[in-house]
Design an enzyme around this catalytic site. Structure first.
Site, short mmCIF file in Angstrom:
data_model
loop_
_atom_site.label_atom_id
_atom_site.label_comp_id
_atom_site.label_asym_id
_atom_site.label_seq_id
_atom_site.Cartn_x
_atom_site.Cartn_y
_atom_site.Cartn_z
N SER A 155 -17.44 -9.46 8.63
CA SER A 155 -18.26 -8.42 8.02
C SER A 155 -19.74 -8.74 8.21
CB SER A 155 -17.97 -8.34 6.52
OG SER A 155 -18.95 -7.56 5.86
N TYR A 210 -16.45 -11.95 -1.36
CA TYR A 210 -16.03 -11.26 -0.13
C TYR A 210 -16.80 -11.81 1.08
CZ TYR A 210 -15.49 -7.32 3.16
OH TYR A 210 -15.24 -6.56 4.26
N1 LIG Z 1 -14.99 -0.45 6.08
C1 LIG Z 1 -16.02 -1.24 6.19
O1 LIG Z 1 -17.17 -0.82 5.97
C2 LIG Z 1 -15.84 -2.68 6.58
C3 LIG Z 1 -16.99 -3.45 6.79
C4 LIG Z 1 -16.87 -4.77 7.14
C5 LIG Z 1 -15.63 -5.35 7.29
N2 LIG Z 1 -14.50 -4.59 7.07
C6 LIG Z 1 -13.21 -5.26 7.21
O2 LIG Z 1 -12.36 -4.54 8.10
C7 LIG Z 1 -11.00 -4.74 7.73
C8 LIG Z 1 -10.30 -3.39 7.58
O3 LIG Z 1 -10.90 -2.71 6.49
P1 LIG Z 1 -10.86 -1.12 6.29
O4 LIG Z 1 -12.23 -0.72 5.99
O5 LIG Z 1 -10.12 -0.49 7.40
O6 LIG Z 1 -10.04 -1.06 4.91
P2 LIG Z 1 -8.99 0.01 4.33
O7 LIG Z 1 -9.22 1.37 4.90
O8 LIG Z 1 -9.06 -0.16 2.85
O9 LIG Z 1 -7.58 -0.54 4.88
C9 LIG Z 1 -7.13 -1.80 4.49
C10 LIG Z 1 -5.84 -2.16 5.18
O10 LIG Z 1 -5.48 -3.48 4.79
C11 LIG Z 1 -4.18 -3.49 4.22
N3 LIG Z 1 -4.09 -4.48 3.16
C12 LIG Z 1 -4.87 -4.60 2.06
N4 LIG Z 1 -4.49 -5.66 1.33
C13 LIG Z 1 -3.43 -6.23 1.99
C14 LIG Z 1 -2.61 -7.36 1.76
N5 LIG Z 1 -2.72 -8.13 0.67
N6 LIG Z 1 -1.62 -7.64 2.65
C15 LIG Z 1 -1.46 -6.87 3.74
N7 LIG Z 1 -2.21 -5.79 4.02
C16 LIG Z 1 -3.19 -5.48 3.14
C17 LIG Z 1 -3.93 -2.08 3.74
O11 LIG Z 1 -2.52 -1.84 3.73
P3 LIG Z 1 -1.80 -0.78 2.71
O12 LIG Z 1 -2.60 0.48 2.75
O13 LIG Z 1 -0.43 -0.60 3.29
O14 LIG Z 1 -1.77 -1.43 1.37
C18 LIG Z 1 -4.69 -1.25 4.79
O15 LIG Z 1 -3.87 -1.04 5.93
C19 LIG Z 1 -11.02 -5.56 6.44
O16 LIG Z 1 -10.79 -6.93 6.74
C20 LIG Z 1 -12.41 -5.35 5.91
O17 LIG Z 1 -12.83 -6.40 5.08
C21 LIG Z 1 -14.59 -3.27 6.73
#
Ligand SMILES: NC(=O)c1ccc[n+]([C@@H]2O[C@H](COP(=O)([O-])OP(=O)(O)OC[C@H]3O[C@@H](n4cnc5c(N)ncnc54)[C@H](OP(=O)(O)O)[C@@H]3O)[C@@H](O)[C@H]2O)c1
Length: 247
Positions: free
Chosen positions: A142, A155
């Site tokens: 991130s 985080y």
């Molecule tokens: N969005 C941003 O702005 C952003 C910025 C920086 C980094 N990131 C990183 O990018 C990655 C993806 O994030 P996103 O934004 O796409 O989030 P998201 O839309 O909330 O999706 C999260 C995904 O992770 C899964 N998940 C959550 N907790 C879990 C667990 N304990 N075990 C297995 N699966 C789990 C969820 O599965 P279910 O739905 O099936 O529960 C979902 O598929 C993350 O690592 C996040 O920290 C995101």
């Protein structure tokens, strides 16, 4: 066919990555935790576009389940692709916690650490025997690791740990020519941390040089490149995909 595992492929960046990787000809095993229907929807979308995908349940926060998960992966690889090897792993699953340091509980801290840092460490260890020579690993970190944003200390700290771990993995797995990179998104339009409302989106856009938040497929294309020939000479890097966040 080359095949990969993407954790957290039911929604957001993971779902877009699954679709983009399948579009580039990779077989995809995507995992879900609480949304089997959303995961099945991603599989259907990939199949409708002529690709092959399988959805498996996985709690990345519970390392005791990783040996059984590896067996599920072995079975899926054999049944769907007639192979025993993986060409890639994307440690993407995650969730957000917004709390000032003085209010964070030990349970919140441990829960987040298990999913963001311990999970990727031991899941990679569990799947390492399946990763073939020359495979690629991408760990989602991130842009919060580069700045200091009040309220996301645990985080950002665990993501910072994952960034360091990525370099150490690249060092130790080099013997098998496995490349390991961190992809570090800025503000992306997903449901992370409850998603975006208009006010929050405007704030994040104002902190981003290109003046908007990013879309999941803009991160997915970078991850997919790192897992295919395009990224074949990129190793041990942290690549920010953020439109210029807080510069
Ligand atoms: N969005 C941003 O702005 C952003 C910025 C920086 C980094 N990131 C990183 O990018 C990655 C993806 O994030 P996103 O934004 O796409 O989030 P998201 O839309 O909330 O999706 C999260 C995904 O992770 C899964 N998940 C959550 N907790 C879990 C667990 N304990 N075990 C297995 N699966 C789990 C969820 O599965 P279910 O739905 O099936 O529960 C979902 O598929 C993350 O690592 C996040 O920290 C995101």
């Amino acid at each position: 066919m080359n095949t990969i595992v993407i954790t957290g492929g039911s929604r957001g960046i993971g779902a877009s990555t699954a679709i983009e990787c399948a579009r580039r000809g990779l077989g995809v095993i995507l995992t879900y935790k609480s949304n089997p229907d959303a995961a099945a929807g991603v599989v259907s979308r990939i199949q409708a576009q002529g690709g092959q995908a399988v959805a498996l349940a996985l709690d990345v926060g519970d390392a005791s389940g990783f040996a059984a998960f590896r067996e599920s992966v072995i079975n899926a690889l054999d049944a769907t692709w007639n192979t025993s090897e993986l060409s890639g792993l994307v440690n993407n699953a995650g969730y957000g916690l917004y709390a000032p340091i003085e209010t964070v509980t030990e349970d919140q801290f441990d829960g987040l650490m298990n999913v963001l840092l311990k999970g990727p460490f031991f899941l990679t260890q569990a799947l390492l025997p399946l990763l073939k020579q020359g495979a690629g690993i991408v760990n989602l970190t991130s842009a919060t690791t580069r700045v200091a944003t009040a309220g996301v200390a645990p985080y950002a700290t665990f993501k910072g740990g994952l960034e360091v771990l990525s370099r150490y993995m690249a060092k130790e797995f080099a013997e098998r020519k496995i490349r390991v990179n961190a992809v570090s998104p800025g503000a992306i339009r997903t449901e992370l941390g409850g998603g975006l409302n208009a006010e929050f989106e405007a704030l994040l856009a104002s902190q981003t040089a290109l003046g908007r938040v990013g879309e999941p497929d803009e991160v997915a294309r970078v991850i997919a490149s790192l897992l295919t020939e395009d990224g074949g000479w990129i190793n041990a890097q942290s690549i920010e995909v953020a439109g210029g966040y807080n510069i």
